[in-house]
Design a protein around this motif. Sequence first.
Motif: not given
Length: 629
Positions: A487-510
């Motif tokens: 599980x640690x390997x999966x998480x490290x790969x995820x954080x290395x290749x596709x690190x999450x970042x703060x974002x704004x969802x402007x479409x889902x709600x009116x």
Amino acid sequence: MVVYGDAKTLMWLNILTSTEHNRCNEKICDGKVWIMTAQIDVTLMDQQFENTLDLFQGSLSFMLHSMEINGFQDFLKFFKFGQSPQDWILKEFWEAAFKCQFPNLNHVFKHSCTGVESLASLPASTFEMAMSGQSYGIYNAVHAVAHALHSAVSSQVISMRTLGRKRFQPWQGGVRTTEQSVCWPDALSVTNVEFCSRYILIVPTESHISPYLGSNSQPPDSEETVSFNAEGEMESQFDIINLLTFPNHTFQRLKVGKLDSKSVQGKQISLSEDVIVWNRAFNQVHKGAPQSMCNELCQPGYQKKKKEGKKFCCYDCVPCSEGKFSDQKDMNECFSCSEEQYPNENHTQCIPKVITFLSYEEPFGISLASAALVFSFTTLFVLDIFIKHRDTPIVKANNRDLSYILLVSLLLCFLCSLLFLGPPRRITCLLRQPTFGMTFSMAISCVLAKTITVVVAFMATRPGSNMRKWVGKRLANSIVVSCFFIQAVLCVVWMTIFPPFPDMDKQSFTKQIIAECNEEPIVMFFLVLGYMALLSIISFMVAFLARNLPESFNEAKFITFSMLVFCSIWLTFLPAYLSTKGKEKLAVEIFSILASSAGLLGCIFVPKCYIVLFKPELNTKEQLTKQKH
């Protein structure tokens, strides 16, 4: 409003619209766009209708084509009455225009005309200094005939010898002598005219020059060429004129386009719409070019919808659809607000969206945070009990160290839910899912190790069993470390290749902008979750198979029930997670974390704590080694 007629038609129209004019002075009335033909000339209107001239503000008219001729303005500007015997033709116009009278032998008037009045001082409604289309046509006609005559004489089609000495009929035109004196036919001259001996034709008969009118000619002082078609007709051109009126009852013509029959089909009319000045009353109701209507204007918040089978100007007014607005009347379509805004209730304007997230201050956030803290303190309390009673048989059974690791893992599971609360920041986005995945994998690995330990311990008690060498901490530790490592390997790969970042969802709600962590691609999240599900299913299956082992060794029945609760919670999590958005999605995940962790804590450790605290007589070696009958 299309008006077809002459100048008298316009006078009658003024009479009929005088009532409308008075009404428009009281309040703004609907504007009208007048389109007039070339026969109408506002300069011929009687001066008593000057007050209604502004009704035709912004009107469009087709006028005979005209251009400025060099010297013509100067000629009018310095023109003096009486310089030529033919000026008597202008007498009535001069007196009416300058409001004076010419003196005669018997009387000198108070407002006598001097003849030196300037035509340039007259307003455009009385006299226009620009050459009219009719005058421009005459100007071109004279030069066209002269050009044709020149071509005819040059080609010797008309010979001076064939003309000879003869009398001309009235329809044959005039002649000029070599002495520059003009000789006219009988019908156009005074009596007893002595005809000249030698003639030069200046206006010959139509049959003589018509073959030459097809050729092009360019009059002097003009940039245009006069041309004729195959039938001998002059190529027609019209200027499209925009009439501008002013409060002092004057006006100005503004050329905004032209109609040219010589142009290619489909491009005969050219119009500069951006320079057109529309009726003032119209401009206060509309913006831009006018549009035909057969019904009331659509109000802001509505858009036009064409009526099937009706004329193009007939339409229904329908409300703007969800997420769109119109802030003007009579809109063809509603417009979408920007991503940061949404339309108000009436769909007439856009309102800024509110940025929101699952915070500690709202009731739902407070409830989840409080639950996480209560379960965390409960876990610490259980851990404290196990540490204080670490030497008792029930704590030592089924690997005491695994119980400590499992309790610490559950504590971290409860605390990791707090990372999902509050505004998303870069560090919290990076820690959320890896912490959740690895702590839960550690907890489930400990449960799996406990289950396998029970099975191995039971198998090792059989006579002649080779499983005794697997009994001990080494097997359990190997299971925990290997499962956690994957599980640690999966998480490290995820954080290395596709690190999450703060974002704004402007479409889902009116009405809201959701501040969230962008955790794309979602497949990585489901890989982490899927691995946890795999460990849970294996633990459940092993515990289920070991549930009927002798009770003195058996912790499997509690593990079976705890894994049943765990798997049930995360199976219901998937559809709930996929069907929600924004804060609700985070709330679903936090609730699943807390509920599944509480299920493990309650099903595995609460029975042991109950025995330790309330049934100490059962926490003995004799009870532990007692066989089930």
